[in-house]
Design an enzyme around this catalytic site. Structure first.
Site: not given
Ligand code: ADP
Length: 600
Positions: A7, A85, A174, A235, A382
């Site tokens: 990743n 990823r 996600h 955000r 993940e």
């Protein structure tokens, strides 16, 4: 089989090495401050300063570490694949994808929607392909799990041309985390994913919520980019689109608005303290009004989504929390679930306060004993999910992937054939004629006979069509649509035995012809299975399922009817037209993808 998951972020490279037969994690680590003279490799054994002035340097250090004497990967060519990823795959890359020039080009194009992530991910892929040059590389996309959102969920109410011409739509992110939560929940509840309605909440630095039905994401809060939806660390999430326009009219540059909404808003903007939820929670406990407001807005937004998604799904079997906040903040979970008793949610507050997913094998239940809607906390993984997806890509549907209980379904291609009644057999072959066996077919007790018949329709004929014995109450002719066109008949798509209102045909045999008034059908595709197999798949007789066909003509086939009987052997029947369209032969297998419509 070993899979390395990489990743690559803007300043870091994280990696995990798995043995996929057992899903054991053999190694995990990260290189931080990539691109600086202080690049550091942190691993199980400690940390080393490395030459990590670029991603290639970081990956070289990782390779050297893994292949060191006594290390977990003595030979790098023993890797089944390196998984990457990648944040955005757009509409084109919706499954785990072997990396080649085309995939790299599409990842580059999708940078328009994920400018902070895709270019960095791509640089990581390119560097890794050079460093791990002898193994396949597979990209797994954050957007992919949401690829089956229905049009009413992914369309924005703006001129449709903007979607058609520019791909402006909801994509969702996600994905590996939502998918991992869904699989973990199904495993924990002992119910197949295809029978569950789930609301999954990933609450980390970024945050999103998804509605999952039959294992498929049908709604999700992030949009074309990861900016929409929940309140996040920095955000804004949802806001009136007139706000950025107003700021622009007042002279704020596009880049500054971007920076405002992506980096200076959310929990940080509301609280004025920063993006770390722990700090905000502490300040709120100390009475800081802005910190309190930040938490109230965060929780309110999430509750609103949970309620909306319960409406989307028509109720939920479980709400699942994960991410740094979802996994650790009892306060957030408690506030979100407060007052949701109308939808069957009641927390066991003590369990919520004290139980940690990490102490219970990665998943823990915190709902009150008899509450119909379960509340679960999951430690998301993940990387593990990405490794599973890489295996699905590299090994194909025969891969045994833990938690995905499906096993490959063999395919039987049904060539046009006839089942005869006693009376019609007599007319075609002579009174009392006994048909003789040529070979067995997959379903026990049934066989193809040596004898054949000719089909004669208004437009044409097809000679020497197979007969399948034993005899039946009524003659049934199963043809593909191409055959029907040759014959000049228009049979409907039907399940075997449902012959009412179907057209007839003339059958010609050595002893004479018969004109059947009805009985010609296009056989509805179906899967035979035993009750045990049905239990494993989590399906019932007459459910309609979807299966995935891999290979050159990859596709998902829906409308497959499940037929369960103790004497049935697992196989899916398609006709020759369907087989040709999907590149299937009687040696192929397909993978169970989920229930499309449960039996009424
Ligand atoms: P990322 O999305 O960057 O991977 P994480 O999933 O680690 O982030 O989540 C980070 C967020 O989780 C931060 O806001 C952090 O404050 C919050 N968090 C971590 N531990 C706790 C805790 N014990 N209580 C409340 N919030 C926590």
């Amino acid at each position: 089989m070993r899979v390395l998951v990489v990743n690559v972020g803007s300043t870091s490279v994280k990696y995990n090495l798995y043995e996929m037969d057992t899903e054991a994690r053999l190694a995990a680590g990260r290189v931080e401050r990539v691109g600086t003279a202080d690049a550091t490799h942190i691993h199980e054994g400690g940390s080393d300063r490395i030459d990590g002035r670029d991603v290639t340097g970081a990956l070289r250090a990782i390779l050297a570490h893994l292949t060191r004497e006594g290390g977990p990967l003595p030979d790098p060519t023993a890797l089944a694949a390196v998984g990457h990823r990648v944040v955005h795959g757009g509409e084109q890359l919706v499954t785990p994808t072997p990396v080649d020039e085309r995939a790299e080009r599409i990842i580059e194009e999708c940078a328009a929607y994920a400018p902070l992530h895709n270019p960095v991910n791509l640089a990581g892929i390119r560097a890794a392909r050079a460093v791990f040059s002898q193994v396949p590389h597979v990209a797994v996309f954050d957007t992919a799990f949401h690829a089956q959102l229905p049009p009413h969920a992914y369309s924005y109410a703006i001129p449709h041309e903007l979607y058609l011409e520019k791909g402006i739509r909801r994509y969702g992110f996600h994905g590996p985390s939502h998918q991992y939560m869904a699989l973990s929940a199904a495993e924990h509840l002992g119910t197949h994913l295809s029978r569950l309605k789930l609301i999954t909440c990933h609450l980390g630095g970024g945050a999103s919520v998804s509605a999952i039905e039959h294992g498929v994401s049908v709604e999700t809060s992030m949009g074309m980019t990861p900016l929409e939806g929940l309140v996040m660390g920095t955000r804004a999430g949802d806001l009136d689109p007139a706000i950025p326009m107003l700021l622009a009219k007042q002279g704020m540059a596009a880049g500054d608005i971007d920076e405002l909404l992506n980096r200076r808003s959310g929990l940080a903007g509301l609280s004025g303290i920063g993006a770390d939820f722990r700090d905000i929670q502490q300040a709120a406990e100390g009475g800081d009004p802005r910190a309190r407001l930040a938490i109230e807005v965060f929780v309110h937004r999430l509750r609103k989504y949970v309620g909306a998604y319960a409406a989307t799904l028509g109720g939920a079997d479980a709400i699942v929390f994960t991410g740094g906040i979802g996994e650790n903040s009892a306060l957030v979970r408690s506030k979100v679930c407060e007052g949701l008793i109308f939808m069957g949610v009641a927390l066991d507050e003590r369990a919520n306060e004290t139980k940690r997913a990490a102490d219970h094998g990665g998943i823990v239940e915190i709902s009150a004993h008899r509450a119909p809607t379960k509340v679960l906390v999951v430690r998301t993984d993940e990387e593990r999910m990405i490794a599973r997806e890489v295996m699905r890509c590299v090994v194909g549907p025969t891969a045994t992937i833990r938690s995905v209980r499906a096993r490959p379904i063999p395919v039987g291609v049904s060539v046009r054939h006839v089942h005869l009644s006693r009376a019609d057999c007599d007319a075609l072959f002579g009174p009392g004629y006994e048909l003789t066996k040529k070979r067995d077919v997959t379903q026990p007790g049934q066989y193809v006979t040596r004898e054949t018949v000719d089909l004669v329709g208004p437009k044409g004929e097809i000679r020497r069509v197979a007969i399948i014995n034993p005899l039946r109450k009524q003659t049934q002719v199963e043809v593909a649509r191409t055959d029907a066109i040759t014959l000049g008949v228009s049979p409907p798509l039907r399940e075997s035995g449902k012959l009412e209102g179907t057209p007839g045909l003339t059958l010609r045999g050595p002893a004479g012809s018969v004109e059947i008034p009805s009985g010609v059908i296009l056989a509805h595709r179906h899967v035979h299975m035993s009750p045990d197999e049905a239990r494993d798949f989590g399906v019932n007789d007459r459910d309609v399922i979807k299966v995935r066909v891999d290979g050159d003509r990859e596709m998902t086939m829906g409308d497959v009817i499940v037929r369960v009987h103790p004497e049935f052997t697992l196989d899916m029947h398609v006709d020759t037209d369907e087989a040709n369209a999907a590149g299937l032969t009687s040696d192929s297998v397909v993978a169970f993808e989920g229930v499309q419509e449960p039996r009424e």
